[in-house]
Design a protein around this motif. Structure first.
Motif, PDB file in Angstrom:
ATOM      1  N   LEU A  50       7.642   3.080   2.499  1.00 16.34           N
ATOM      2  CA  LEU A  50       6.784   2.444   3.122  1.00 16.34           C
ATOM      3  C   LEU A  50       5.595   1.780   2.543  1.00 16.34           C
ATOM      4  N   LYS A  51       5.113   2.169   1.480  1.00 20.89           N
ATOM      5  CA  LYS A  51       4.237   1.455   0.525  1.00 20.89           C
ATOM      6  C   LYS A  51       4.586   0.575   0.000  1.00 20.89           C
ATOM      7  N   LYS A  52       6.095   0.427  -0.614  1.00 22.90           N
ATOM      8  CA  LYS A  52       6.633  -0.424  -1.450  1.00 22.90           C
ATOM      9  C   LYS A  52       6.806  -1.592  -0.428  1.00 22.90           C
ATOM     10  N   ALA A  71      12.159  19.047   3.467  1.00 22.06           N
ATOM     11  CA  ALA A  71      11.458  18.199   4.394  1.00 22.06           C
ATOM     12  C   ALA A  71      10.442  17.216   3.765  1.00 22.06           C
ATOM     13  N   GLU A  72       9.419  18.150   3.100  1.00 22.90           N
ATOM     14  CA  GLU A  72       8.322  17.487   2.430  1.00 22.90           C
ATOM     15  C   GLU A  72       8.762  16.476   1.421  1.00 22.90           C
ATOM     16  N   LYS A  73       9.680  16.903   0.663  1.00 21.77           N
ATOM     17  CA  LYS A  73      10.347  15.787  -0.135  1.00 21.77           C
ATOM     18  C   LYS A  73      10.687  14.648   0.338  1.00 21.77           C
ATOM     19  N   GLN A  74      11.307  14.448   1.723  1.00 21.87           N
ATOM     20  CA  GLN A  74      11.846  13.684   2.328  1.00 21.87           C
ATOM     21  C   GLN A  74      10.793  12.700   2.970  1.00 21.87           C
ATOM     22  N   ARG A  75       9.762  13.542   3.287  1.00 22.22           N
ATOM     23  CA  ARG A  75       8.519  12.710   3.871  1.00 22.22           C
ATOM     24  C   ARG A  75       7.532  11.803   2.799  1.00 22.22           C
ATOM     25  N   GLN A  76       7.692  12.647   1.827  1.00 21.81           N
ATOM     26  CA  GLN A  76       7.196  11.916   0.222  1.00 21.81           C
ATOM     27  C   GLN A  76       7.721  10.583  -0.094  1.00 21.81           C
ATOM     28  N   PHE A  77       9.097  10.770   0.006  1.00 19.40           N
ATOM     29  CA  PHE A  77      10.208   9.501  -0.288  1.00 19.40           C
ATOM     30  C   PHE A  77       9.770   8.305   0.548  1.00 19.40           C
ATOM     31  N   GLU A  78       9.974   8.742   2.260  1.00 20.53           N
ATOM     32  CA  GLU A  78       9.719   7.779   3.134  1.00 20.53           C
ATOM     33  C   GLU A  78       8.352   7.131   3.200  1.00 20.53           C
ATOM     34  N   GLU A 115       4.895  -2.610   2.174  1.00 18.54           N
ATOM     35  CA  GLU A 115       3.722  -2.866   2.420  1.00 18.54           C
ATOM     36  C   GLU A 115       3.211  -3.950   1.243  1.00 18.54           C
ATOM     37  N   LYS A 116       3.459  -3.352   0.075  1.00 19.12           N
ATOM     38  CA  LYS A 116       3.138  -4.238  -1.122  1.00 19.12           C
ATOM     39  C   LYS A 116       3.858  -5.631  -1.145  1.00 19.12           C
ATOM     40  N   HIS A 117       5.147  -5.393  -0.853  1.00 20.18           N
ATOM     41  CA  HIS A 117       6.061  -6.636  -0.919  1.00 20.18           C
ATOM     42  C   HIS A 117       5.702  -7.677   0.127  1.00 20.18           C
ATOM     43  N   ARG A 118       5.405  -7.205   1.260  1.00 20.49           N
ATOM     44  CA  ARG A 118       5.083  -8.038   2.222  1.00 20.49           C
ATOM     45  C   ARG A 118       3.869  -9.039   1.984  1.00 20.49           C
ATOM     46  N   GLY A 119       2.875  -8.215   1.460  1.00 17.90           N
ATOM     47  CA  GLY A 119       1.471  -8.738   1.065  1.00 17.90           C
ATOM     48  C   GLY A 119       1.435  -9.872  -0.103  1.00 17.90           C
ATOM     49  N   ARG A 120       2.462 -10.102  -0.787  1.00 13.34           N
ATOM     50  CA  ARG A 120       2.478 -11.064  -2.003  1.00 13.34           C
ATOM     51  C   ARG A 120       1.466 -11.879  -2.179  1.00 13.34           C
TER      52      ARG A 120
END
Length: 138
Positions: free
Chosen positions: A129-131, A118-125, A133-138
């Motif tokens: 999410l960070k990816k 569950a912790e691994k899945q949370r970290q992956f999500e 957000e970075k992609h949107r900001g260009r």
């Protein structure tokens, strides 16, 4: 009618006093181990049994031989004296405790594995999410 018998053995196992409850029902032995800490008085043991017996978690039942005991008082007295001299617990009791310990160990492993996944899945999500957000900001 089925006979149910119980036995409590209290002994010193470095550094604590330990009580082993043995319960024989339908030809099967169940065991529970309780740590008392300091040496318990007779009335403390009796009070503990009265208050906590139904809360004890007994091990899974192990098949055992049930002996019919003749109630010769002198023989009973000799057996009690012999049990007091022999510290420790019987092999059937040890097997039952070991079985309980292994089952608890398996349960702990499955719970910890689920938590880890569950912790691994949370970290992956979180990374995904960070990816985004970075992609949107260009």
């Amino acid at each position: 009618m089925d006979k149910v018998s119980g036995k409590l053995t209290v002994f010193f196992e470095e550094p604590f006093w330990v009580g082993v409850f043995e319960r024989v029902s339908e030809g099967k032995l169940s065991v529970c181990k309780v740590t008392f800490g300091a040496e318990p008085k007779d009335y403390e043991v009796y009070e503990f049994v009265l208050k906590n017996y139904y809360r004890l978690q007994f091990s899974p039942a192990v098949a055992t031989d049930v002996k019919e005991i003749g109630r010769n008082p002198k023989r009973v007295q000799r057996e009690v004296r012999k049990q007091i001299q022999n510290s420790g617990i019987g092999t059937k009791s040890q097997q039952a405790l070991k079985l309980q310990q292994e089952q608890l160990k398996i349960e702990r492993k499955t719970v910890s594995r689920e938590q880890r996944e569950a912790e691994k899945q949370r970290q992956f999500e979180l990374k995904q999410l960070k990816k985004k957000e970075k992609h949107r900001g260009r």
